[in-house]
Design an enzyme around this catalytic site. Structure first.
Site, PDB file in Angstrom:
ATOM      1  N   PHE A   1       0.832  -1.215   0.000  1.00  0.00           N
ATOM      2  CA  PHE A   1       0.000   0.000   0.000  1.00  0.00           C
ATOM      3  C   PHE A   1       0.868   1.268   0.000  1.00  0.00           C
ATOM      4  CE2 PHE A   1      -2.162   2.622   3.539  1.00  0.00           C
ATOM      5  CZ  PHE A   1      -2.767   3.479   2.636  1.00  0.00           C
TER       6      PHE A   1
ATOM      7  N   VAL B   1      13.063 -10.185   2.207  1.00  0.00           N
ATOM      8  CA  VAL B   1      14.128  -9.447   2.913  1.00  0.00           C
ATOM      9  C   VAL B   1      14.998 -10.367   3.781  1.00  0.00           C
ATOM     10  CG1 VAL B   1      13.151  -7.113   2.950  1.00  0.00           C
ATOM     11  CG2 VAL B   1      12.445  -8.762   4.689  1.00  0.00           C
TER      12      VAL B   1
ATOM     13  N   TYR C   1       4.275  -6.427  17.315  1.00  0.00           N
ATOM     14  CA  TYR C   1       4.515  -5.574  16.138  1.00  0.00           C
ATOM     15  C   TYR C   1       5.189  -4.260  16.555  1.00  0.00           C
ATOM     16  CZ  TYR C   1       3.304  -2.221  12.435  1.00  0.00           C
ATOM     17  OH  TYR C   1       3.355  -1.234  11.473  1.00  0.00           O
TER      18      TYR C   1
ATOM     19  N   ALA D   1       9.162  -2.826   3.782  1.00  0.00           N
ATOM     20  CA  ALA D   1       8.692  -4.219   3.871  1.00  0.00           C
ATOM     21  C   ALA D   1       8.490  -4.608   5.331  1.00  0.00           C
ATOM     22  CB  ALA D   1       9.705  -5.161   3.230  1.00  0.00           C
TER      23      ALA D   1
HETATM   24  N1  LIG Z   1      -0.526   1.313   7.077  1.00  0.00           N
HETATM   25  C1  LIG Z   1      -0.281   1.970   8.204  1.00  0.00           C
HETATM   26  O1  LIG Z   1      -1.168   2.637   8.747  1.00  0.00           O
HETATM   27  C2  LIG Z   1       1.094   1.952   8.816  1.00  0.00           C
HETATM   28  C3  LIG Z   1       1.283   2.649  10.023  1.00  0.00           C
HETATM   29  C4  LIG Z   1       2.541   2.646  10.601  1.00  0.00           C
HETATM   30  C5  LIG Z   1       3.589   2.011   9.966  1.00  0.00           C
HETATM   31  N2  LIG Z   1       3.379   1.328   8.800  1.00  0.00           N
HETATM   32  C6  LIG Z   1       4.535   0.677   8.178  1.00  0.00           C
HETATM   33  O2  LIG Z   1       4.588   1.030   6.807  1.00  0.00           O
HETATM   34  C7  LIG Z   1       5.158  -0.030   6.049  1.00  0.00           C
HETATM   35  C8  LIG Z   1       4.272  -0.365   4.875  1.00  0.00           C
HETATM   36  O3  LIG Z   1       2.997  -0.778   5.364  1.00  0.00           O
HETATM   37  P1  LIG Z   1       1.721  -0.955   4.438  1.00  0.00           P
HETATM   38  O4  LIG Z   1       0.558  -0.446   5.204  1.00  0.00           O
HETATM   39  O5  LIG Z   1       1.999  -0.436   3.091  1.00  0.00           O
HETATM   40  O6  LIG Z   1       1.600  -2.542   4.418  1.00  0.00           O
HETATM   41  P2  LIG Z   1       1.451  -3.561   3.190  1.00  0.00           P
HETATM   42  O7  LIG Z   1       1.211  -4.891   3.813  1.00  0.00           O
HETATM   43  O8  LIG Z   1       0.489  -3.053   2.180  1.00  0.00           O
HETATM   44  O9  LIG Z   1       2.894  -3.520   2.527  1.00  0.00           O
HETATM   45  C9  LIG Z   1       3.975  -4.260   3.007  1.00  0.00           C
HETATM   46  C10 LIG Z   1       4.667  -4.891   1.809  1.00  0.00           C
HETATM   47  O10 LIG Z   1       5.801  -5.626   2.304  1.00  0.00           O
HETATM   48  C11 LIG Z   1       5.846  -6.857   1.615  1.00  0.00           C
HETATM   49  N3  LIG Z   1       6.532  -7.838   2.472  1.00  0.00           N
HETATM   50  C12 LIG Z   1       6.065  -8.439   3.603  1.00  0.00           C
HETATM   51  N4  LIG Z   1       6.975  -9.304   4.077  1.00  0.00           N
HETATM   52  C13 LIG Z   1       8.045  -9.232   3.229  1.00  0.00           C
HETATM   53  C14 LIG Z   1       9.301  -9.913   3.176  1.00  0.00           C
HETATM   54  N5  LIG Z   1       9.612 -10.841   4.073  1.00  0.00           N
HETATM   55  N6  LIG Z   1      10.156  -9.597   2.178  1.00  0.00           N
HETATM   56  C15 LIG Z   1       9.832  -8.680   1.230  1.00  0.00           C
HETATM   57  N7  LIG Z   1       8.656  -8.019   1.223  1.00  0.00           N
HETATM   58  C16 LIG Z   1       7.763  -8.294   2.211  1.00  0.00           C
HETATM   59  C17 LIG Z   1       4.403  -7.237   1.348  1.00  0.00           C
HETATM   60  O11 LIG Z   1       4.293  -8.149   0.253  1.00  0.00           O
HETATM   61  C18 LIG Z   1       3.783  -5.892   1.051  1.00  0.00           C
HETATM   62  O12 LIG Z   1       3.795  -5.618  -0.344  1.00  0.00           O
HETATM   63  C19 LIG Z   1       5.362  -1.177   7.034  1.00  0.00           C
HETATM   64  O13 LIG Z   1       6.698  -1.183   7.451  1.00  0.00           O
HETATM   65  C20 LIG Z   1       4.465  -0.826   8.192  1.00  0.00           C
HETATM   66  O14 LIG Z   1       4.935  -1.372   9.404  1.00  0.00           O
HETATM   67  C21 LIG Z   1       2.160   1.286   8.215  1.00  0.00           C
END
Ligand SMILES: NC(=O)c1ccc[n+]([C@@H]2O[C@H](COP(=O)([O-])OP(=O)(O)OC[C@H]3O[C@@H](n4cnc5c(N)ncnc54)[C@H](O)[C@@H]3O)[C@@H](O)[C@H]2O)c1
Length: 375
Positions: free
Chosen positions: A13, A61, A186, A81
């Site tokens: 996302f 990763v 987490y 990721a």
């Molecule tokens: N969405 C939120 O509100 C939010 C809030 C705080 C922090 N975050 C952080 O932002 C980042 C992105 O989150 P997001 O909401 O886009 O989530 P998301 O799940 O849409 O994206 C994460 C991506 O990482 C990939 N991924 C997962 N495990 C992996 C691995 N082992 N190797 C390679 N790729 C891998 C997934 O396929 C996915 O495309 C994350 O680090 C998350 O902790 C998100």
């Protein structure tokens, strides 16, 4: 200045929006993502929304060799990721820690020990590391950083934050300096990611910035992943004709930031040398209750009849209120520009164009079965 950026998790996302803005700004971009099935379903090609202008490398990763190859020619890394599900992390302890903390360790180890050209690293951290937000005690104006509310209080359906004498506290903006009281696996992973990166960056003279994202919402957030993203989860419920399910009483509040604002802030920091070895809240400073989000989404979807189902039960580890203090980033020169109504409308317009499988009840049953929500 760097030109070639690797975005880990770039098919996700936030990562995919980051990729779009990087390309718009003239960077060359490579995406490294394992297409985690919980997020993407069972696909072998990158999702259709991911621009083909970025190079895509499928990899994990935790796969040191694959990640090293992906770092070839790269001078800046945006590490997005992660496994992203607070509730799920409470019982998938090993899986979350392996991917989130372990994956970051692999990346840092490569930056330190291999010949790469990487000079800049932007880490995706999270507001979850604060635990509860900051509060003020009305009677004496004291600023407090309380721990979780006791279960005995929550069992009486008394959900507000109180001090030890029972005085109700008022939520105030949470600054970066608030002590960190992680309440989930987490959150601990995100705190680790942040601290490992800052320590290694300081030691090895790699420019690192940790970005504490608040609650990000917008197009492309998986509508079928019941573990993350309250606005996406509610959208999925409403699209399927179901009422949004809300724990506690719906008055718990968060800071919802549109993904376009979020990636604009990320790139602002990426390009700003003053942010080296610093942490920043990426937030709006606006507090909105979860119940209000559900109601706005139902209205914008033309289903105001789908009133939230307030379950009055609580989820173990959930906080009551946390919204960000945006002062540090605004002093550097960045401010959000999208209102909540505009942002949620954009989410609704997009969600009308995609499939949404509602798995919320299944996720709820999992939490109940593990004693993390009491029936
Ligand atoms: N969405 C939120 O509100 C939010 C809030 C705080 C922090 N975050 C952080 O932002 C980042 C992105 O989150 P997001 O909401 O886009 O989530 P998301 O799940 O849409 O994206 C994460 C991506 O990482 C990939 N991924 C997962 N495990 C992996 C691995 N082992 N190797 C390679 N790729 C891998 C997934 O396929 C996915 O495309 C994350 O680090 C998350 O902790 C998100």
């Amino acid at each position: 200045m760097f030109k070639h950026v690797l975005v880990t998790g770039g098919a996700g996302f936030i990562g995919s929006h980051t990729v779009d803005l990087l390309l718009q700004r003239g960077y060359k971009v490579r995406v490294f993502d394992n297409l985690e099935p919980q997020v993407h379903g069972n696909i072998s090609e990158p999702p259709a929304y991911l621009t083909r202008e970025a190079e895509f490398v499928r990899g994990d990763v935790l796969d040191r060799d694959a990640l090293l190859k992906a770092l070839d020619g790269i001078d800046a890394v945006i590490h997005d990721a992660a496994m992203v599900g607070v509730g799920q992390s409470q019982y998938q302890v090993e899986r979350y820690t392996r991917v989130n903390t372990g994956g970051t360790a692999v990346l840092l180890d490569l930056l330190v020990n291999e010949k790469t050209k990487v000079e800049r690293l932007l880490m995706a951290s999270s507001m979850s590391i604060y635990g509860e937000g900051q509060y003020r005690r009305p009677s004496d104006g004291a600023l407090l950083s309380p721990r979780l509310r006791p279960d005995a209080q929550l069992e009486k359906q008394d959900f507000e934050m109180r001090d030890e004498h029972g005085e109700a506290l008022e939520a105030v903006p949470t600054p970066e300096s608030k002590p960190l009281h992680c309440t989930s696996v987490y959150a601990l992973n995100k705190k680790d990611q942040e601290e490992y990166s800052l320590v290694v960056g300081r030691t090895h003279k790699i420019s690192v910035t940790a970005c504490r994202f608040f609650n990000v919402y917008g197009p492309r957030q998986s509508l079928s992943n019941p573990y993350t993203g309250v606005a996406a989860i509610f959208s999925s419920r409403i699209k399927n004709g179901n009422r949004p399910l809300i724990y506690e009483d719906g008055a718990q509040s968060r800071d919802f930031i549109d993904v376009r604002d979020l990636v604009s802030a990320k790139l602002f920091l990426l390009e700003n040398p003053a942010s080296n070895l610093e942490v920043y809240n990426l937030c709006t400073g606006r507090s909105t209750s979860v119940g209000e989000i559900a109601r706005i989404l139902a209205r914008l979807n033309g289903r105001p009849d789908l009133e939230p189902e307030i379950v009055k039960r609580f989820r173990s580890g959930d906080i009551r209120h946390c919204f960000g203090d945006p002062t540090k980033l605004s002093r550097l020169g960045w401010k959000p520009s999208i209102t909540l109504e505009q942002g949620l409308q954009n989410l609704v317009d997009w969600s009308a164009t995609v499939e949404a499988e509602d798995k919320v009840e299944q996720a709820h049953r999992e939490l109940v079965a593990r004693g993390l929500v009491k029936e």
